[in-house]
Scaffold this active site. Structure first.
Site, mmCIF file in Angstrom:
data_model
loop_
_atom_site.group_PDB
_atom_site.id
_atom_site.type_symbol
_atom_site.label_atom_id
_atom_site.label_comp_id
_atom_site.label_asym_id
_atom_site.label_seq_id
_atom_site.Cartn_x
_atom_site.Cartn_y
_atom_site.Cartn_z
ATOM 1 C CE1 TYR A 52 -4.378 0.125 -0.183
ATOM 2 C CE2 TYR A 52 -4.273 -1.681 1.393
ATOM 3 C CZ TYR A 52 -4.992 -0.920 0.471
ATOM 4 O OH TYR A 52 -6.292 -1.210 0.222
ATOM 5 C CD GLU A 54 -3.691 4.215 1.136
ATOM 6 O OE1 GLU A 54 -2.585 3.671 1.413
ATOM 7 O OE2 GLU A 54 -4.797 3.731 1.426
ATOM 8 C CG ASP A 198 -9.928 10.384 -23.237
ATOM 9 O OD1 ASP A 198 -8.949 9.629 -23.454
ATOM 10 O OD2 ASP A 198 -10.956 10.009 -22.654
ATOM 11 C CB THR A 224 -6.187 3.865 -21.157
ATOM 12 O OG1 THR A 224 -6.276 3.944 -22.574
ATOM 13 C CG2 THR A 224 -7.545 4.121 -20.531
ATOM 14 C CE LYS A 227 -8.851 2.206 -24.838
ATOM 15 N NZ LYS A 227 -8.893 2.935 -23.568
ATOM 16 N NE ARG A 233 -7.968 -3.688 -18.919
ATOM 17 C CZ ARG A 233 -8.300 -3.761 -20.207
ATOM 18 N NH1 ARG A 233 -7.698 -4.629 -21.003
ATOM 19 N NH2 ARG A 233 -9.231 -2.989 -20.706
HETATM 20 N N1 DSN Z 1 -13.527 0.432 -23.763
HETATM 21 C C1 DSN Z 1 -12.706 1.396 -24.466
HETATM 22 C C2 DSN Z 1 -12.761 1.208 -25.936
HETATM 23 O O1 DSN Z 1 -12.977 0.090 -26.365
HETATM 24 O O2 DSN Z 1 -12.549 2.148 -26.682
HETATM 25 C C3 DSN Z 1 -13.052 2.792 -24.108
HETATM 26 O O3 DSN Z 1 -13.222 2.937 -22.764
#
Ligand code: DSN
Length: 418
Positions: A52, A54, A198, A224, A227, A233
């Protein structure tokens, strides 16, 4: 896989092994997914999950942070260097919590937010009605032009002038074209709004120089890490110096507790990988593959939203093929080609059974597939759609055998090195 897991929990061990096989045997075209490297996987599965922490490096609420502080500092410094930003927070658990932290940092309930409508290619957390961001804030939404399938910057400007949002989101989940960050910045500046880019889908392309960067245009950037960036993730918030402290306070203690340190380490590894010349080549190869796949689909009569793609993503409107998106996606999955059904702009059908399918080329590019392979994939997609429309399941099965053999002929990054 270790013998420990196999002997402790053979059911889960078998399921993980089955998922390894599935990922190896499929042509994976889900635009938001990828294959991480063995190094990223290794960092994810470490004892850092036991801790942990924080707070932030140098200011924690639990003892024993001698190592964790160094891990998080490395991740932060690598994010700052790779994207050229003043500040990075690597703690958000994923994209939605990252975006919620932006609201908490700069808005009060009832304030106005402007974002792209979900059915037009935006994201739930950009103010869509069923999301907390659409329920707790006053949300105004922009879309794309019907004739071009591209963001209507005139609409964005008019809406912003009329509604005076406090924050404007650009970016989304089904945008096949380059995001015009300078144009969004000009509008945000005019109405005194904070522009939030974003870049979850395109972060790897931005890092690799295959899409323009929002830095210098958007003072706040959300992404994120799993991707096109090809990390674990997770998510990051990046900003200029002015917005740094509000974002940090919003992530912790505003919204989250302890950061997931094993994920932080894996993000650091992915950022190191994304700083290499090889990753730049990878980012450009993703875009080249998407262009080749789009060409192969167009030549077979598919109707692509906006007429094509500038990035990793393709959105097909299947209305002219007389098959709904869900039926096509399920048939393609049986044929070894994995993608998702998706609404298209101005879709006359419902979101759970929409007109389109969404594809992306990050995963196939990670497997080493090239532009020469994309026409073959487009041909299979066309053949499956025709077979499904004709109710010819044996043709789908025949294509599945070819697709699986093709997929297996490429190495799978990660645990498998064959
Ligand atoms: N689930 C993601 C996507 O497939 O684009 C977006 O949050």
């Amino acid at each position: 896989m270790s013998d420990d897991l196999r002997s402790t929990d053979p059911e889960i061990a078998d399921l993980i092994a089955a998922e390894v096989d599935r990922q190896r045997d499929m042509v994976r075209l889900i635009a938001s997914e990828n294959y991480v490297s063995t190094s990223v996987l290794e960092a994810t599965g470490t004892v850092l999950t036991n801790k942990y922490s924080e707070g932030y490096p140098g200011k924690r609420y639990y003892e024993g942070q001698q190592v964790i502080d160094q891990v998080e500092t490395l991740a932060i410094e690598r994010a700052k260097a790779l994207f050229g930003v003043d500040h990075a927070n690597v703690q958000p658990y994923s994209g939605s919590p990252a975006n919620l932290a932006v609201y908490l940092a700069f808005l009060s309930p009832g304030d106005t937010v402007m974002g792209m409508a979900l059915p037009m290619g935006g994201h739930l957390t950009h103010g869509w009605s069923v999301s907390a961001t659409g329920k707790w804030f006053r949300s105004v939404q922009y879309g794309v032009r019907k004739e071009t399938g591209r963001v209507d910057m005139d609409e964005v400007r008019e809406l912003a002038r009329a509604e005076r949002p406090k924050i404007i989101f650009c970016g989304g989940t089904a945008i096949p074209r380059t995001i015009d960050f300078p144009a969004f910045a000009e509008i945000a500046h005019e109405v005194d709004a904070i522009l939030v880019a974003d870049i979850a889908h395109i972060a790897g392309l931005v890092a690799g120089g295959a899409h323009p960067s929002p830095v210098g245009h958007a003072p706040v950037i959300s992404t994120t890490t799993h991707k096109t960036l090809r990390g674990p993730r997770g998510a990051m918030l990046m900003s200029d110096a002015e917005h740094a402290s509000a974002l940090d306070k919003a992530v912790f203690p505003g919204l989250q507790g302890g950061p997931h340190n094993h994920t932080t380490a894996a993000i650091a590894v992915a950022l190191k990988e994304a700083s290499t010349p090889e990753f730049r080549d990878y980012a450009h190869a993703i875009v080249a593959n998407a262009a080749a796949l789009a060409e192969g689909l167009l030549s077979r009569g598919f109707d692509l939203v906006s007429g094509g793609t500038d990035n990793h993503l393709i959105l097909i409107d299947l209305a002219n093929k007389a098959i709904p998106g869900k039926k096509a996606a399920k048939a393609l999955d049986r044929a070894g080609i994995e993608l998702n059904y998706n609404t298209v702009p101005f879709d006359p059908r419902k979101p759970f059974d929409p007109s389109g399918v969404r594809l992306g080329t990050s995963s196939v590019t990670s497997r080493g597939m090239t532009t020469a392979d994309m026409d073959r994939i487009a041909g299979w997609i066309d053949a499956v759609v025709s077979a499904e429309t004709a109710g010819d399941e044996s043709a789908v099965e025949k294509i599945a055998a070819e697709v699986h053999e093709f997929a297996r002929s490429y190495p799978m990054p990660g645990l498998l090195t064959d």
